[in-house]
Design a protein around this motif. Structure first.
Motif, mmCIF file in Angstrom:
data_model
loop_
_atom_site.group_PDB
_atom_site.id
_atom_site.type_symbol
_atom_site.label_atom_id
_atom_site.label_comp_id
_atom_site.label_asym_id
_atom_site.label_seq_id
_atom_site.Cartn_x
_atom_site.Cartn_y
_atom_site.Cartn_z
ATOM 1 N N UNK A 133 0.838 -1.195 0.000
ATOM 2 C CA UNK A 133 0.000 0.000 0.000
ATOM 3 C C UNK A 133 0.875 1.249 0.000
ATOM 4 N N UNK A 134 0.672 2.106 -0.994
ATOM 5 C CA UNK A 134 1.378 3.388 -1.018
ATOM 6 C C UNK A 134 0.771 4.364 -0.025
ATOM 7 N N UNK A 135 -0.515 4.161 0.297
ATOM 8 C CA UNK A 135 -1.198 4.911 1.338
ATOM 9 C C UNK A 135 -1.095 6.411 1.095
ATOM 10 N N UNK A 136 -1.083 7.177 2.188
ATOM 11 C CA UNK A 136 -1.093 8.642 2.089
ATOM 12 C C UNK A 136 0.324 9.195 2.015
ATOM 13 N N UNK A 137 0.400 10.469 1.620
ATOM 14 C CA UNK A 137 1.704 11.134 1.575
ATOM 15 C C UNK A 137 2.336 11.204 2.951
ATOM 16 N N UNK A 151 2.525 -3.873 7.294
ATOM 17 C CA UNK A 151 3.642 -2.992 6.940
ATOM 18 C C UNK A 151 3.817 -1.920 8.012
ATOM 19 N N UNK A 152 4.513 -2.290 9.062
ATOM 20 C CA UNK A 152 4.770 -1.358 10.161
ATOM 21 C C UNK A 152 5.517 -0.137 9.630
ATOM 22 N N UNK A 153 5.249 1.066 10.166
ATOM 23 C CA UNK A 153 5.914 2.272 9.677
ATOM 24 C C UNK A 153 7.441 2.198 9.695
ATOM 25 N N UNK A 162 9.520 0.891 -11.162
ATOM 26 C CA UNK A 162 8.814 -0.140 -11.934
ATOM 27 C C UNK A 162 8.196 -1.183 -11.011
ATOM 28 N N UNK A 163 8.931 -1.595 -9.981
ATOM 29 C CA UNK A 163 8.371 -2.540 -9.020
ATOM 30 C C UNK A 163 7.155 -1.985 -8.308
ATOM 31 N N UNK A 164 7.230 -0.705 -7.896
ATOM 32 C CA UNK A 164 6.098 -0.068 -7.241
ATOM 33 C C UNK A 164 4.884 -0.001 -8.168
ATOM 34 N N UNK A 165 5.115 0.322 -9.448
ATOM 35 C CA UNK A 165 4.007 0.486 -10.393
ATOM 36 C C UNK A 165 3.381 -0.865 -10.751
ATOM 37 N N UNK A 166 4.206 -1.868 -11.026
ATOM 38 C CA UNK A 166 3.663 -3.190 -11.362
ATOM 39 C C UNK A 166 2.802 -3.731 -10.225
ATOM 40 N N UNK A 167 3.230 -3.432 -8.998
ATOM 41 C CA UNK A 167 2.463 -3.927 -7.830
ATOM 42 C C UNK A 167 1.053 -3.343 -7.795
ATOM 43 N N UNK A 168 0.823 -2.197 -8.457
ATOM 44 C CA UNK A 168 -0.522 -1.591 -8.479
ATOM 45 C C UNK A 168 -1.415 -2.225 -9.543
ATOM 46 N N UNK A 169 -0.853 -3.002 -10.470
ATOM 47 C CA UNK A 169 -1.630 -3.630 -11.546
ATOM 48 C C UNK A 169 -2.126 -4.991 -11.057
#
Length: 420
Positions: free
Chosen positions: A92-96, A160-162, A272-279
């Protein structure tokens, strides 16, 4: 014909057996004292030192000071695959706001580390300004390869602990962000400390262009690879039938094309890893791809660490007391204090801030950057820098590797952290 010729001891086969035994022992022995994932990195280096020093008939491993290119290539592959796998881990990219600690680690802790190590190298070890800047840049990035115990778990595992999130995302991005400072060290070594002559070009090309291009190429490449894997053709998607080797081939394509257009490939593969994980985020292929990438990464890393152990006695021959003091200062003063101060006024508790600040693990990325620089040009202090980097990796692998599991065991749940 001499029958004994058929049964001669080949140094290559001796090395295969010794390396295989070293890797097994490094992963097996810690199981007698802990059920956690074994901290094998430090043992791999020590076993590499032992078998190449004391076992007769072992071949000579190329010295990175005279043959940097092979070290550069192997370390580069390790980092590429590790950065991609690290991006895949983020569910989860979650919030800023969740990225606040990461932004501070990248924007404050990393420059503080580079500056402090450069000052120590120049003032304490008597390095040239260019060599000192290069040392700071090489030592600045935390390692995505050796930091598995303090990172988030595989895709779809959750929890995913902070603290884990901050250490994972920092390691994913700071390898690429160290590159401008490596180029800065090379520029100063070649042209002197004259920012009026090269400063604008360095900022425009090595900072803004290459970081921007790396980010855009990674996002575009990750999206395109995601479509190839999960969407097109819809009735026979590769993710349903193919192994992870196709995705890794796409990662290499993304990295290579990014470098061809003068972007930072390390940033590209992490993005690329972050983006593929969203697909198709719930698809089981993400976990299979992550596990396949990690298996390749672990195999390459094990070989590289054993090889580092083989050459470490040669490298440490150039280590001085001042060089050792720089390593101790980096690992136990500069990074902890810099990280602690950078993370002030964040949601992290005091204990969690110390965990993040303390576990800035040094490793394969430093080998790559130094080998890359050494292959580009000859510079003063090269043997001294190799000695410092080798000693830093050894100390970090041993201290961080054997304590990381204990440190993160005491973390509360992510929900408790958010309420706190």
């Amino acid at each position: 014909m001499n029958d004994g010729a058929f049964f001669g001891l080949d140094s290559y086969h001796i090395a295969l057996g010794a390396v295989g035994a070293s890797v097994i022992l490094a992963n097996w022995l810690p199981r007698f004292v802990s059920r956690r994932e074994p901290a094998a990195s430090g043992l791999l280096i020590l076993f590499g030192m032992a078998v190449f020093a004391f076992l007769p008939g072992m071949p000579q491993v190329p010295d990175p000071r005279t043959h940097p290119h092979i070290w550069e290539v192997v370390a580069e592959l390790c980092v590429i695959i590790s950065l991609f796998a690290t991006g895949l881990r983020i569910d989860s990219l979650s919030s800023l706001g969740r990225w606040g600690p990461t932004i501070r680690l990248l924007g404050l802790t990393m420059p503080i580390t580079i500056l402090a190590v450069a000052v120590l190298g120049y003032g304490l070890a008597g390095m040239t300004i260019g060599g000192a800047i290069l040392l700071g840049a090489v030592m600045a990035p935390t390692d995505p390869v050796l930091a598995g115990d303090v990172q988030v778990g595989p895709p779809q595992e959750g929890g995913e602990h902070p603290v884990r999130f901050a250490l994972t995302t920092e390691a994913a991005l700071n390898d690429g962000l160290a590159f401008p400072f490596v180029y800065l060290g090379l520029l100063v070594a070649a042209e002197g400390l004259a920012p009026g002559a090269w400063g604008v070009e360095w900022l425009a090309r090595d900072v803004f262009w290459r970081i921007g291009v790396g980010t855009l190429m990674g996002a575009a490449g990750g999206w395109a690879l995601g479509q190839v894997l999960f969407t097109v053709p819809r009735n026979a998607a590769l993710a349903e039938t193919s192994s992870g080797v196709v995705a890794l081939a796409g990662v290499l394509l993304c990295y290579g094309t990014t470098e061809l257009v003068e972007g930072y490939g390390f940033i590209a593969v992490a993005v690329a890893g972050l983006v593929i994980r969203r697909v198709e985020g719930d698809h089981a292929f993400h976990r299979r791809l992550h596990d396949f990438a990690c298996a390749v990464e672990h195999a390459l890393t094990a070989l590289l660490l054993v090889a580092l152990g083989a050459v470490l006695p040669m490298l440490l021959g150039a280590l001085t007391w001042s060089g050792a003091a720089i390593v101790v200062a980096l690992l136990f003063v500069v990074r902890p204090l810099g990280g602690w101060l950078s993370l002030s006024r964040t949601p992290l508790s005091a204990r969690d801030r110390w965990v993040v600040a303390l576990y800035g693990i040094r490793g394969i990325g430093s080998i790559y950057y130094l080998a890359y620089a050494a292959a580009k040009m000859e510079f003063w202090n090269e043997e001294k820098i190799w000695a410092i980097v080798g000693f830093a990796i050894l100390v970090s692998a041993l201290i961080h590797g054997f304590t990381a599991g204990i440190a993160v065991e005491g973390l509360g749940s992510p929900e408790e952290e958010e309420r706190g």
